[in-house]
Design a protein around this motif. Sequence first.
Motif, PDB file in Angstrom:
ATOM      1  N   ALA A  28       0.470  -1.661  -0.281  1.00 20.71           N
ATOM      2  CA  ALA A  28      -0.177  -0.076   0.043  1.00 20.71           C
ATOM      3  C   ALA A  28       1.079   1.101  -0.332  1.00 20.71           C
ATOM      4  CB  ALA A  28      -1.151  -0.127   1.040  1.00 20.71           C
ATOM      5  N   VAL A  29       1.686   1.171   0.586  1.00 21.82           N
ATOM      6  CA  VAL A  29       2.665   2.766   1.214  1.00 21.82           C
ATOM      7  C   VAL A  29       3.547   3.309  -0.688  1.00 21.82           C
ATOM      8  CG1 VAL A  29       4.835   3.387   2.311  1.00 21.82           C
ATOM      9  CG2 VAL A  29       2.823   2.171   3.165  1.00 21.82           C
ATOM     10  N   SER A  30       4.272   1.607  -1.083  1.00 14.87           N
ATOM     11  CA  SER A  30       4.815   1.546  -2.038  1.00 14.87           C
ATOM     12  C   SER A  30       3.612   1.631  -3.109  1.00 14.87           C
ATOM     13  CB  SER A  30       5.780   0.691  -2.071  1.00 14.87           C
ATOM     14  OG  SER A  30       6.299   0.328  -0.965  1.00 14.87           O
ATOM     15  N   HIS A  31       2.988   0.965  -3.482  1.00 11.01           N
ATOM     16  CA  HIS A  31       2.486   1.050  -5.512  1.00 11.01           C
ATOM     17  C   HIS A  31       1.135   1.643  -5.129  1.00 11.01           C
ATOM     18  CE1 HIS A  31       5.637  -1.594  -5.616  1.00 11.01           C
ATOM     19  NE2 HIS A  31       5.230  -2.585  -4.620  1.00 11.01           N
ATOM     20  N   ALA A  32       0.211   2.307  -3.875  1.00  8.85           N
ATOM     21  CA  ALA A  32      -1.056   2.882  -4.046  1.00  8.85           C
ATOM     22  C   ALA A  32      -1.130   4.545  -3.064  1.00  8.85           C
ATOM     23  CB  ALA A  32      -1.688   2.081  -3.021  1.00  8.85           C
ATOM     24  N   LEU A  33      -2.468   5.094  -3.883  1.00  3.35           N
ATOM     25  CA  LEU A  33      -2.624   5.935  -4.069  1.00  3.35           C
ATOM     26  C   LEU A  33      -2.866   6.206  -2.464  1.00  3.35           C
ATOM     27  CD1 LEU A  33      -5.085   7.375  -6.664  1.00  3.35           C
ATOM     28  CD2 LEU A  33      -1.846   7.957  -5.817  1.00  3.35           C
ATOM     29  N   PRO A  34      -2.446   7.564  -1.212  1.00  2.41           N
ATOM     30  CA  PRO A  34      -3.338   7.397  -0.288  1.00  2.41           C
ATOM     31  C   PRO A  34      -4.951   7.600  -0.221  1.00  2.41           C
ATOM     32  CG  PRO A  34      -1.618   8.931  -0.817  1.00  2.41           C
ATOM     33  CD  PRO A  34      -1.328   8.673  -1.960  1.00  2.41           C
TER      34      PRO A  34
END
Length: 148
Positions: free
Chosen positions: A68-74
């Motif tokens: 989530a932190v590396s590849h996704a939007l917050p």
Amino acid sequence: MNATASSQFTGSHAMPYLDAEFLCPLPHIPEAVGFVRRRAQTVLTGWNLPPDTIEDAVLVISELVTNAVSHALPPAVLQLSRTGTEGPRALRIEVTDAGPAAGARRPVDSGPPEEHGRGSGIVTALAVRHGIRSHRGWITRWADLRAA
């Protein structure tokens, strides 16, 4: 960073969370992974889960949060809950984010390529069940571990 056991995440977007026993919003920084790993271990220990389950859960949490932190939007959030009131007990691990970031790629300082791309295999090996579900602009990656 504050972790809570509320029924709604109240960030800039409303995320659908019901029956959460532990919610932890994830800052969109690499250091979040270590913090969340330590916090989750404390919570799971407090739930009196077997040490092997806690060890497996922390590894799965680490993989899902890193994704989530590396590849996704917050924004993103970790949710832990216990399931199986009528059958075998399980620990449900969910990480919800706002979907893939455009051009998501590995950070430059993230180490050799042989250290990446194994998260899905780790989750598959440790989980009883796992999957991905999309809902109203959010993506949730989840895994169930035995919590006997």
